[in-house]
Design a protein around this motif. Sequence first.
Motif, short mmCIF file in Angstrom:
data_model
loop_
_atom_site.label_atom_id
_atom_site.label_comp_id
_atom_site.label_asym_id
_atom_site.label_seq_id
_atom_site.Cartn_x
_atom_site.Cartn_y
_atom_site.Cartn_z
N LEU A 62 -38.89 12.91 23.07
CA LEU A 62 -39.17 13.20 21.66
C LEU A 62 -38.83 12.03 20.73
O LEU A 62 -39.01 12.12 19.52
CB LEU A 62 -38.37 14.44 21.21
CG LEU A 62 -38.52 15.71 22.06
CD1 LEU A 62 -37.58 16.80 21.56
CD2 LEU A 62 -39.97 16.21 22.05
N VAL A 63 -38.35 10.91 21.32
CA VAL A 63 -37.94 9.74 20.52
C VAL A 63 -39.15 8.82 20.32
O VAL A 63 -40.06 8.79 21.13
CB VAL A 63 -36.78 9.00 21.22
CG1 VAL A 63 -36.39 7.74 20.47
CG2 VAL A 63 -35.58 9.92 21.37
N ARG A 64 -39.12 8.08 19.18
CA ARG A 64 -40.17 7.12 18.82
C ARG A 64 -41.55 7.78 18.70
O ARG A 64 -42.56 7.24 19.13
CB ARG A 64 -40.22 5.95 19.82
CG ARG A 64 -38.96 5.10 19.79
CD ARG A 64 -39.08 3.86 20.66
NE ARG A 64 -37.89 3.05 20.57
CZ ARG A 64 -36.80 3.26 21.31
NH1 ARG A 64 -36.76 4.23 22.19
NH2 ARG A 64 -35.74 2.49 21.15
N LYS A 65 -41.55 8.96 18.14
CA LYS A 65 -42.81 9.66 17.85
C LYS A 65 -42.91 9.85 16.33
O LYS A 65 -41.92 9.74 15.61
CB LYS A 65 -42.82 11.04 18.53
CG LYS A 65 -42.67 11.02 20.04
CD LYS A 65 -43.97 10.62 20.71
CE LYS A 65 -43.99 10.91 22.21
NZ LYS A 65 -42.99 10.21 23.00
N ASP A 66 -44.10 10.17 15.86
CA ASP A 66 -44.29 10.41 14.42
C ASP A 66 -43.42 11.56 13.93
O ASP A 66 -43.05 11.61 12.76
CB ASP A 66 -45.76 10.75 14.13
CG ASP A 66 -46.66 9.53 14.31
OD1 ASP A 66 -46.11 8.42 14.36
OD2 ASP A 66 -47.89 9.70 14.39
#
Length: 722
Positions: A463-467
């Motif tokens: 879930l990291v580095r997502k919009d």
Amino acid sequence: MEIISQTNRTMLFEEINPEKMDLITLVGDVKGIDSLSDEKIKEINQYLLVKSFDEFLDKFSPTVYSFYNAANQKVMYTLKKPEGIQDDCISEIAIDQNNDFLKMLFTLIDTKRSQGIANVDFKFENLLDMISPKKVMDDIRQVRKEIHYLYGEYDKLDDGDPKKLDTGDKLNLMFEVASRNYNNVMAMLPLAIEDIKTRLLLGANQDEAESEKLQIGTLSIGDNGELKIIEAPQNNSSELMVIEENSNYGLSTVFEEDYEEITESPSSYVKDLVVRTFSPLPAVKADFDVETEVQNYNTYLEFYKDAKDEFVKTVKPLVEKLLGVKMYFDQYATKNKGMQPSLLVTNTKLDMLVKSNNLPRLRTYLNTVNSKNDFTDTVWYGIVPALELEASGKMKVSRSRFKGNDKVAKQEGNTMESLSILLDTVKDYKIQIFFNFMAEEETTFNGIATAGIDRLIDKCSLLVRKDYSEFAIPCLPNFTIIPKDKSGVIIDTRMQTTENGARLSKEKEDILKLWIEGVYVGASYVAAGIVSAYQCPEYLKESFRNVQRNYPGVRFDIEAGDNSLRAVTTMAKEISGFTNNIKDAINSRSFGFVFSSENAQLQDKDIKRITVYKARSLAMEEDGFDSIYKTQVSTYIERILRFQSGDFKHENIVRFFSNNPSSQKSKWLNDKGFVNSIIHDGDDIGYIIDEKTSTCQIDLMFNGNVKNLEVMITKASSAVKA
């Protein structure tokens, strides 16, 4: 606060009662629809919106269904109403404030909170026996006492006296509660168990728990001055009929008639049991077959223990949800109510809600409440509990040498796939989602204190580095209400016949005990609860002097200064704290919304509650993860700007950020110094308008860290120069 009156409406993505309305059903078909009508929003609120735990229980009526299996002589429980079984064979058990299991858990939470004792020292066993027949009977005795008192008052008053009629109304309510169990054999079992025990052990020595032949007598002095006990004269049943004026006798007649009137298939045994329980007469002990009564007692006791065991296993997942909702509302512990937290319950499973055919319904609902300049029903937060966490690899055992854990099907939770679809959807509506991994021993304070948080950080890497990362808030550790290893409940002990009567067995194997296997509450409920609470200026006023009543707590940074020691949770401490290694791991990445069970003091007073250690989302910064308040301040400013600029009109944006004393930016700058100021010392707010792309770049500075916000400008007929 005049423009945006609430910043804490929370959406719970959980199914509570499948028999009740849910969001998917209420929204309905949305083909060709961009927004729902005001009437539809009002209807959704009517069914799904709650502002207190009592209202939640009232609207969703959490229920367990039971039926009997004649093939194996067992009672079966299910959370869904069984299909294909006639209604008169199904019993509905309301899981409400009167349920003994829920009552026991509430008492346990309150006791732990008031004592502030860690789990290792807390005497769980002193409260766990609240679901034993003896304690159930204690509750009934209290009801009986109140009924007798009211009946005595009722009997003394003249017919037609308004006070008599008021007392009659109260009596009717109490009889209604008592009579609900006439047809419920399971509810009558604790009464039967205690009734037999009372009659068989009437002459028992307290230490020996063994009865001897009993003959009621009176103490007298004989002709020669000797002291002796002689047998008392017995009343026979015909003499009892004469004492009409005896209110106890009158009441026993009322119960007898009430039972016969209400019960579908009356039993003389149960009728006598009801009368003996609620209105015992001073009659002599009747003759009975001790052997039969002992056999009945042991049969009832074993059946009750097995049934209670099944009931607890079935109801536990539901009860943990109910406790979560209660803990959400409990965090708003303030005398003066202001911006009261509210919960919109979807009442459907997350995987069902995010299916491709249902997702448009969620989008349309959120578009209606979150994309308008009316913020009454705007949703700011979401709760997703019970995220599945794969078990760590264990060696397979080819042969069981000792009795180990029974292999039971793992409780079904929410998947990471469903959560990511939800996050991708709600990011467009600026909803911050608090989520937690499955509440079990491994994810509690104790589990994390021993195993660390690396496993949870790794699990969240998807879930990291997502919009949508800034809207994802992992919450940990989960809370322990009853630890697995301290969850044994002694129901009672089997009975044996003796030469003189009966006695309770002293053999260890005759002690009937059930294991609740631990009760836990997801951290996301408490995290969303505390953040929802501190949005309210009245809540902040309880702990801080410098509160601006016109602003919500969107900029309140719970990590700053001693804020976390002032705005504490209502949860009691669980362990003595994390080791330095684990705290270093948490601090090095500043990961998650982390609760702390550390020793702490504020103004020479010990803090005996669990506090917030970190409040971070999964948005990455250079030195770790970002604070959750930054996202909410950004959302709040964007919504205020949209409202005041008439949907981002060029000249109105310029006015909003101007140095004019009446501009919104000037007002915020002048109101620095409050714990809930929108702009704090060290913060700043600026903007750049790009005429070519018709965009406005807003720079929000928090202690030197810049957060960007971009909005599309609505062009007016003539542009005003900045």
